[in-house]
Every structure is written in structure tokens, then in C-alpha cells.
Write an enzyme that holds these catalytic residues in place. Sequence first.
Site, PDB file in Angstrom:
ATOM      1  N   GLU A 273     -44.123  -7.668 -53.151  1.00 30.81           N
ATOM      2  CA  GLU A 273     -42.857  -7.679 -53.897  1.00 30.81           C
ATOM      3  C   GLU A 273     -42.472  -6.275 -54.368  1.00 30.81           C
ATOM      4  OE1 GLU A 273     -42.387 -10.683 -56.943  1.00 30.81           O
ATOM      5  OE2 GLU A 273     -40.563  -9.751 -57.720  1.00 30.81           O
TER       6      GLU A 273
ATOM      7  N   GLU B 195     -51.053 -14.038 -58.846  1.00 32.28           N
ATOM      8  CA  GLU B 195     -50.542 -12.658 -58.858  1.00 32.28           C
ATOM      9  C   GLU B 195     -51.666 -11.647 -59.066  1.00 32.28           C
ATOM     10  OE1 GLU B 195     -47.298 -11.918 -61.532  1.00 32.28           O
ATOM     11  OE2 GLU B 195     -46.056 -13.495 -60.652  1.00 32.28           O
TER      12      GLU B 195
ATOM     13  N   LYS C 168     -50.603 -19.994 -55.327  1.00 33.33           N
ATOM     14  CA  LYS C 168     -50.422 -18.533 -55.288  1.00 33.33           C
ATOM     15  C   LYS C 168     -50.845 -17.955 -56.629  1.00 33.33           C
ATOM     16  CE  LYS C 168     -46.251 -16.364 -55.642  1.00 33.33           C
ATOM     17  NZ  LYS C 168     -46.494 -15.480 -56.807  1.00 33.33           N
TER      18      LYS C 168
ATOM     19  N   ASP D 259     -43.289 -19.490 -60.385  1.00 36.61           N
ATOM     20  CA  ASP D 259     -43.184 -19.499 -61.851  1.00 36.61           C
ATOM     21  C   ASP D 259     -41.866 -18.852 -62.279  1.00 36.61           C
ATOM     22  OD1 ASP D 259     -43.806 -16.864 -61.313  1.00 36.61           O
ATOM     23  OD2 ASP D 259     -45.338 -16.699 -62.872  1.00 36.61           O
ATOM     24  N   SER D 260     -41.104 -18.323 -61.294  1.00 38.20           N
ATOM     25  CA  SER D 260     -39.738 -17.874 -61.577  1.00 38.20           C
ATOM     26  C   SER D 260     -38.901 -19.036 -62.109  1.00 38.20           C
ATOM     27  CB  SER D 260     -39.085 -17.297 -60.315  1.00 38.20           C
ATOM     28  OG  SER D 260     -39.238 -18.189 -59.225  1.00 38.20           O
TER      29      SER D 260
ATOM     30  N   ASP E  39     -47.265 -22.037 -57.711  1.00 41.32           N
ATOM     31  CA  ASP E  39     -47.559 -20.737 -58.331  1.00 41.32           C
ATOM     32  C   ASP E  39     -48.358 -20.957 -59.615  1.00 41.32           C
ATOM     33  OD1 ASP E  39     -47.288 -18.025 -58.244  1.00 41.32           O
ATOM     34  OD2 ASP E  39     -45.188 -17.970 -58.872  1.00 41.32           O
TER      35      ASP E  39
HETATM   36  O1  KIV Z   1     -42.218 -16.927 -58.790  1.00 46.80           O
HETATM   37  C1  KIV Z   1     -41.649 -16.568 -57.751  1.00 46.80           C
HETATM   38  O2  KIV Z   1     -40.518 -16.960 -57.443  1.00 46.80           O
HETATM   39  C2  KIV Z   1     -42.364 -15.643 -56.872  1.00 46.80           C
HETATM   40  C3  KIV Z   1     -41.658 -15.158 -55.660  1.00 46.80           C
HETATM   41  C4  KIV Z   1     -40.700 -14.103 -56.027  1.00 46.80           C
HETATM   42  C5  KIV Z   1     -42.590 -14.690 -54.624  1.00 46.80           C
HETATM   43  O3  KIV Z   1     -43.463 -15.300 -57.144  1.00 46.80           O
END
Ligand code: KIV
Length: 298
Positions: free
Chosen positions: A199, A131, A129, A60-61, A99
Site C-alpha cells: 500500500e 498489517e 489479513k 478494517d477500512s 482483516d
Molecule cells: O482495510 C482495507 O480496506 C485494506 C485495504 C486497503 C487493503 O486493508
Amino acid sequence: MSTMPNRLAIPSDASSLPMTLPRLAEMKRLGEPIVMVTAYDYPSALAAEKAGVDLVLVGDSGAMTVLGYDSTVPVELDEILMLAKAARRGLQSPFLIGDLPFGSYEVSDEQAVTTALRFVKEAGCGAVKLEGGGPTSLARARAISNAGIPVMGHVGLTPQTSTALGGYRAQGKTAEQAMLIRDQAVALQDAGCFSIVFEAIPSELAAEIMPQISVPVIGIGAGGGVDGQVLVFHDLLGIREGLGARFVKRYANILDEMVDGVDAFAKDVRDRSFPGPEHGYSIDHDELTAFRGDDERD
Ligand code: KIV
């Protein structure tokens, strides 16, 4: 002697075999470093594919790196799904993880499973994934895993809830925080996560937790004592402004090269040195004459 091709033959370059979760577990067992990178579209996925990475995360970055939001919080599920679908088209061998964006899994187990199913069915992800390691994230990880979708956990600095954590800063620097992170990691593993991201936590803490974790741990700012490393594509290639977090190592300065390229193009257009004759098409002389004659008749 049979003339049938040997379908079970292992390719000479076994690294081009599609990554699987058993292979990932094997890498941990053998102590082979696991490489994960984020990707958000066809070209970034193609770069990951050609570089032979093991895991690709549509993080989600991407909300910040490619969609220009100032945090990961506002991004919509459909936006991340579109990025994941594009990334999928560039990948053959790496294992693809989607994510779950903020707000797409917290409400209920049903919401989390529905969202995870969209990543698998619509975007072709092999896993998702989420969080956090608190009660909500644990329940959602368990529900998604029970629905047959592999889940990766993520502890330490969790950007979706960074406001509650006091901003984008390292976590686990007090004994109390460190215990919480350890307990969350163990609980995510018990909830069925196939892997966990650590992280921005102290390297010593990550190394101390490792003996309690039997699934592959991928670090980003967690030191070298974990099973693998992940960096954000735009951070490692320098496709964003600023230095980024302490844990970023920059391997290229692509944004500078992009600006230089566009700048050179703009100069060429303005001084008329582009396009040159080699960039144009020609027409046969007779055809041109006929065209001109037609022109005169009109
Ligand atoms: O969203 C992302 O890029 C992440 C990574 C930093 C693990 O969660």
C-alpha cells in the site's frame, strides 16, 4: 453409454467457479491481473460477486466507511466479524478474506490464532489479513499459517499504525525505508503468507521488489507492476465525502445519487406528491361498506 451426469464438466463460464488459492497462484504465474475489492455487507458483497472479482476483503477500512469511526484503530473484533458475516451471505465465487482489526492479534500468537479462527468459523472467511512486517506481525503470520489458516500480509502504509509512520502518507520514499519494506515483504512470504498487499509505496520500488516475491502481490497505490489491484468499495464508487488518497480512481458518484434520491423523496412527501394512487392498496367496495356498517353499529 452411461446416463450418469458428467460431474467433472467445467462450466462454460469458468470465471463463476469459486476462487481458490491454487487458482490465485496460477493467475500470478500466467500474469492474469487479480481483482480485489473491499466489501462490508450483503449489498457490497453482491456487487463484488456480480462483477466477478477474484478476492473480497472485509477490510478494517469498514471502521471508517460504514461505521463512521475517524480511523481504523477503535473498531472492535465483533464489529468487523458482523460485517464479514453479512458479506459472506452475498458471495459465492470470490475468495473472502477477513482483516484482523487492531488489538485483535498483537498480544500473543494464541490471541492471533483465536481471532483468525473466529473469522473462519463464524464468518466463513477463507483467509485473514494482518498489517505490518515487523517481528510481531511476522510471528503472528507464522502462527496463524501454522494453524492452517491462510494469511495475507500488508506492507507499506499500514493504517493501523499510521501514527508511528507519520500519518497517512506514502512509504518507502527513502532508500532506508525502501529496504525495510522489501525485507518485510520477503519475511512475510517466508512466514507463510499466501499473498501480500503493497500500500502506498513508489511504483518503482514495488516493481523492484516483485522478482523476490513468488506469492501474488496486490497493490493499492503501488503502481501497475504488481499482480493485482485493490480499491476500497466506497472510494471507487464515491460513497464517501472528499477525494480520498492519490491512488483512488473514482468510477461512480453514488453518495451524490443517494443524497439526490433521499432529497427527491423528502420533497415528494412535503408537497404530498408521494404516495400516489399506484403506491397504495385498495379494498373491495362491499367490504368497505360492510366495514363502515360495522363502524356505525359500534
Ligand atoms: O482495510 C482495507 O480496506 C485494506 C485495504 C486497503 C487493503 O486493508
